[in-house]
Scaffold this motif. Structure first.
Motif, PDB file in Angstrom:
ATOM      1  N   ALA A 177       0.841  -1.200   0.000  1.00 32.64           N
ATOM      2  CA  ALA A 177       0.000   0.000   0.000  1.00 32.64           C
ATOM      3  C   ALA A 177       0.881   1.258   0.000  1.00 32.64           C
ATOM      4  O   ALA A 177       2.104   1.187   0.192  1.00 32.64           O
ATOM      5  CB  ALA A 177      -0.909  -0.004   1.230  1.00 32.64           C
ATOM      6  N   HIS A 178       0.277   2.411  -0.192  1.00 32.09           N
ATOM      7  CA  HIS A 178       1.002   3.679  -0.241  1.00 32.09           C
ATOM      8  C   HIS A 178       1.771   3.955   1.048  1.00 32.09           C
ATOM      9  O   HIS A 178       2.809   4.602   1.025  1.00 32.09           O
ATOM     10  CB  HIS A 178       0.050   4.840  -0.542  1.00 32.09           C
ATOM     11  CG  HIS A 178      -0.547   4.766  -1.904  1.00 32.09           C
ATOM     12  ND1 HIS A 178       0.183   4.963  -3.056  1.00 32.09           N
ATOM     13  CD2 HIS A 178      -1.810   4.487  -2.311  1.00 32.09           C
ATOM     14  CE1 HIS A 178      -0.599   4.813  -4.108  1.00 32.09           C
ATOM     15  NE2 HIS A 178      -1.820   4.526  -3.690  1.00 32.09           N
ATOM     16  N   ASP A 179       1.272   3.449   2.182  1.00 34.53           N
ATOM     17  CA  ASP A 179       1.947   3.678   3.465  1.00 34.53           C
ATOM     18  C   ASP A 179       3.007   2.619   3.779  1.00 34.53           C
ATOM     19  O   ASP A 179       3.578   2.608   4.863  1.00 34.53           O
ATOM     20  CB  ASP A 179       0.933   3.763   4.600  1.00 34.53           C
ATOM     21  CG  ASP A 179       0.162   2.478   4.819  1.00 34.53           C
ATOM     22  OD1 ASP A 179       0.405   1.471   4.122  1.00 34.53           O
ATOM     23  OD2 ASP A 179      -0.723   2.476   5.707  1.00 34.53           O
ATOM     24  N   GLY A 180       3.259   1.687   2.852  1.00 37.55           N
ATOM     25  CA  GLY A 180       4.278   0.670   3.030  1.00 37.55           C
ATOM     26  C   GLY A 180       3.803  -0.621   3.670  1.00 37.55           C
ATOM     27  O   GLY A 180       4.585  -1.550   3.839  1.00 37.55           O
ATOM     28  N   THR A 181       2.523  -0.694   4.026  1.00 39.14           N
ATOM     29  CA  THR A 181       1.992  -1.912   4.622  1.00 39.14           C
ATOM     30  C   THR A 181       1.579  -2.892   3.530  1.00 39.14           C
ATOM     31  O   THR A 181       1.329  -2.509   2.394  1.00 39.14           O
ATOM     32  CB  THR A 181       0.778  -1.616   5.521  1.00 39.14           C
ATOM     33  OG1 THR A 181      -0.244  -0.998   4.725  1.00 39.14           O
ATOM     34  CG2 THR A 181       1.152  -0.699   6.676  1.00 39.14           C
ATOM     35  N   THR A 185      -0.895  -5.353   1.580  1.00 41.40           N
ATOM     36  CA  THR A 185      -2.317  -5.363   1.272  1.00 41.40           C
ATOM     37  C   THR A 185      -2.552  -6.382   0.164  1.00 41.40           C
ATOM     38  O   THR A 185      -1.627  -7.028  -0.301  1.00 41.40           O
ATOM     39  CB  THR A 185      -2.795  -3.955   0.854  1.00 41.40           C
ATOM     40  OG1 THR A 185      -4.218  -3.959   0.737  1.00 41.40           O
ATOM     41  CG2 THR A 185      -2.175  -3.489  -0.444  1.00 41.40           C
ATOM     42  N   GLU A 195      11.381   0.799  -5.220  1.00 42.38           N
ATOM     43  CA  GLU A 195      11.223   0.462  -3.808  1.00 42.38           C
ATOM     44  C   GLU A 195      11.699  -0.947  -3.471  1.00 42.38           C
ATOM     45  O   GLU A 195      10.983  -1.726  -2.863  1.00 42.38           O
ATOM     46  CB  GLU A 195       9.746   0.623  -3.380  1.00 42.38           C
ATOM     47  CG  GLU A 195       9.239   2.042  -3.447  1.00 42.38           C
ATOM     48  CD  GLU A 195       8.699   2.413  -4.819  1.00 42.38           C
ATOM     49  OE1 GLU A 195       8.832   1.620  -5.774  1.00 42.38           O
ATOM     50  OE2 GLU A 195       8.153   3.507  -4.940  1.00 42.38           O
TER      51      GLU A 195
END
Length: 106
Positions: free
Chosen positions: A43-47, A49, A68
């Motif tokens: 996800a955009h926050d690095g978690t 999903t 990344e």
């Protein structure tokens, strides 16, 4: 890490997952079939999903390198499930042209 571009969306995932998704898309297209795939993604926050996509004969899936690499995670079970599913179409090897970057013209 790679981006899967699909229907206007960009999905950040590991190299092996992206490769398995596009190989499975090729197998589905060759068999004139469709399937829904829950892609392990970042996800955009690095978690971590999951992003569900519908892949069929008319799907336009594009894979691009992403920067990344520190987020790369192992997804061996997912990759093997997709490759096993692709083999049900009678293909023993992944479906793709020989386009590896490490090959040189002789």
């Amino acid at each position: 890490m790679k981006h899967i571009k699909y229907d206007g969306s960009i999905i950040l995932t590991s190299d092996d997952v992206a490769d398995a998704v596009i190989e499975y898309a090729a197998a589905l297209a060759g068999g004139d079939r469709a399937d829904t795939v829950a892609v392990p993604a970042v996800a955009h926050d690095g978690t971590m999903t999951t992003t569900k996509i519908l892949i069929g004969p008319a799907s336009e899936v594009v894979i691009e390198d992403a920067e990344e690499d520190e987020l790369e995670v192992e997804n061996g079970e997912f990759v093997e499930r997709l490759r096993a599913a692709a083999r049900t179409f009678g293909h023993r090897e992944p479906i793709h042209a020989n386009t590896r970057d490490d090959l040189t013209d002789a």
